[in-house]
Design a protein around this motif. Structure first.
Motif, mmCIF file in Angstrom:
data_model
loop_
_atom_site.group_PDB
_atom_site.id
_atom_site.type_symbol
_atom_site.label_atom_id
_atom_site.label_comp_id
_atom_site.label_asym_id
_atom_site.label_seq_id
_atom_site.Cartn_x
_atom_site.Cartn_y
_atom_site.Cartn_z
ATOM 1 N N SER A 188 84.493 -5.222 -37.245
ATOM 2 C CA SER A 188 83.902 -5.526 -35.780
ATOM 3 C C SER A 188 82.746 -6.517 -36.028
ATOM 4 O O SER A 188 82.129 -6.607 -37.010
ATOM 5 C CB SER A 188 83.354 -4.160 -35.253
ATOM 6 N N THR A 189 82.363 -7.324 -34.993
ATOM 7 C CA THR A 189 81.438 -8.384 -35.036
ATOM 8 C C THR A 189 80.145 -7.463 -34.527
ATOM 9 O O THR A 189 78.909 -8.043 -34.887
ATOM 10 C CB THR A 189 81.787 -9.537 -34.056
ATOM 11 N N THR A 190 80.218 -6.404 -33.880
ATOM 12 C CA THR A 190 78.965 -5.924 -33.365
ATOM 13 C C THR A 190 78.795 -4.484 -33.451
ATOM 14 O O THR A 190 77.936 -3.625 -32.842
ATOM 15 C CB THR A 190 78.950 -6.286 -31.769
ATOM 16 N N LEU B 244 76.471 -4.692 -25.435
ATOM 17 C CA LEU B 244 76.531 -5.900 -26.714
ATOM 18 C C LEU B 244 75.192 -6.668 -26.705
ATOM 19 O O LEU B 244 74.282 -6.640 -25.648
ATOM 20 C CB LEU B 244 77.512 -6.729 -26.312
ATOM 21 N N PRO B 245 74.522 -6.931 -27.981
ATOM 22 C CA PRO B 245 73.589 -7.858 -28.183
ATOM 23 C C PRO B 245 73.321 -9.150 -27.312
ATOM 24 O O PRO B 245 72.333 -9.514 -26.735
ATOM 25 C CB PRO B 245 73.219 -7.876 -29.698
ATOM 26 N N ILE C 212 86.287 -4.079 -25.552
ATOM 27 C CA ILE C 212 86.684 -5.025 -24.498
ATOM 28 C C ILE C 212 85.729 -5.101 -23.480
ATOM 29 O O ILE C 212 84.907 -4.159 -23.085
ATOM 30 C CB ILE C 212 87.936 -4.677 -23.876
ATOM 31 N N THR C 213 85.384 -6.415 -23.020
ATOM 32 C CA THR C 213 84.427 -6.552 -21.901
ATOM 33 C C THR C 213 85.256 -6.519 -20.498
ATOM 34 O O THR C 213 86.621 -6.632 -20.675
ATOM 35 C CB THR C 213 83.835 -7.808 -22.035
ATOM 36 N N LYS D 30 74.616 -0.876 -28.600
ATOM 37 C CA LYS D 30 73.812 0.036 -28.152
ATOM 38 C C LYS D 30 74.983 1.109 -27.528
ATOM 39 O O LYS D 30 75.315 0.670 -26.409
ATOM 40 C CB LYS D 30 72.780 -0.307 -27.336
ATOM 41 N N ASN D 31 75.124 2.362 -28.075
ATOM 42 C CA ASN D 31 75.955 3.190 -27.234
ATOM 43 C C ASN D 31 75.296 3.901 -25.913
ATOM 44 O O ASN D 31 74.162 4.388 -25.743
ATOM 45 C CB ASN D 31 76.249 4.484 -28.049
#
Length: 140
Positions: free
Chosen positions: A111-113, A63-64, A20-21, A118-119
């Motif tokens: 998942s989309t990403t 997220l990218p 979640i953002t 990146k963790n």
């Protein structure tokens, strides 16, 4: 504080492997039922971040590309008195989900990403103990 941590953990977990953002978290906390016990404003967001960042079972990812904000049309919101829950229908185009079967971490889902994010958990919550502030994380 345990109640607040629990509600936040639930809202984060409901997003599954996508996570979640901040924008989506604030929206969901403002609209959860039963009502979240704190207002969601510039004073409480850093406090909530401090609680979330201390949850050892929560990881943080970059997220990218930025995820679009949740938008809800008035006619897309339905209230179920029987279940006493809101059902939200996002107006954003649904991104194609990728099936995830990560044998190394034993995670399964969609998942989309998952494979492109990146963790950054070690940057947010480093071993030195200095957790990034809300302002530092939000500016990323």
């Amino acid at each position: 504080m345990d109640e607040i941590k629990g509600i936040c953990r639930e809202e984060i977990a409901l997003e599954g492997l996508d996570g979640i953002t901040f924008g989506s978290l604030w929206f969901r906390l403002q609209n959860c039922m039963p009502a979240f016990p704190l207002p969601i404003d510039d004073y409480t967001k850093p406090f909530i971040w401090e609680l979330i960042s201390s949850l050892e079972d929560v990881n943080f990812f970059e997220l990218p590309t930025a995820r679009p904000p949740i938008t809800v049309a008035d006619d897309a919101k339905e209230f179920s008195e029987l279940l006493a829950t809101y059902v939200w229908f996002d107006q954003v185009a649904v991104e194609p989900q990728q099936v995830v079967n990560d044998e190394e971490s034993a995670l399964r889902g969609c998942s989309t990403t998952y494979y492109t994010r990146k963790n950054i958990t070690s940057e947010v919550r480093p071993e030195t103990g200095k957790i990034l502030t809300f302002a530092e994380v939000e500016s990323r």
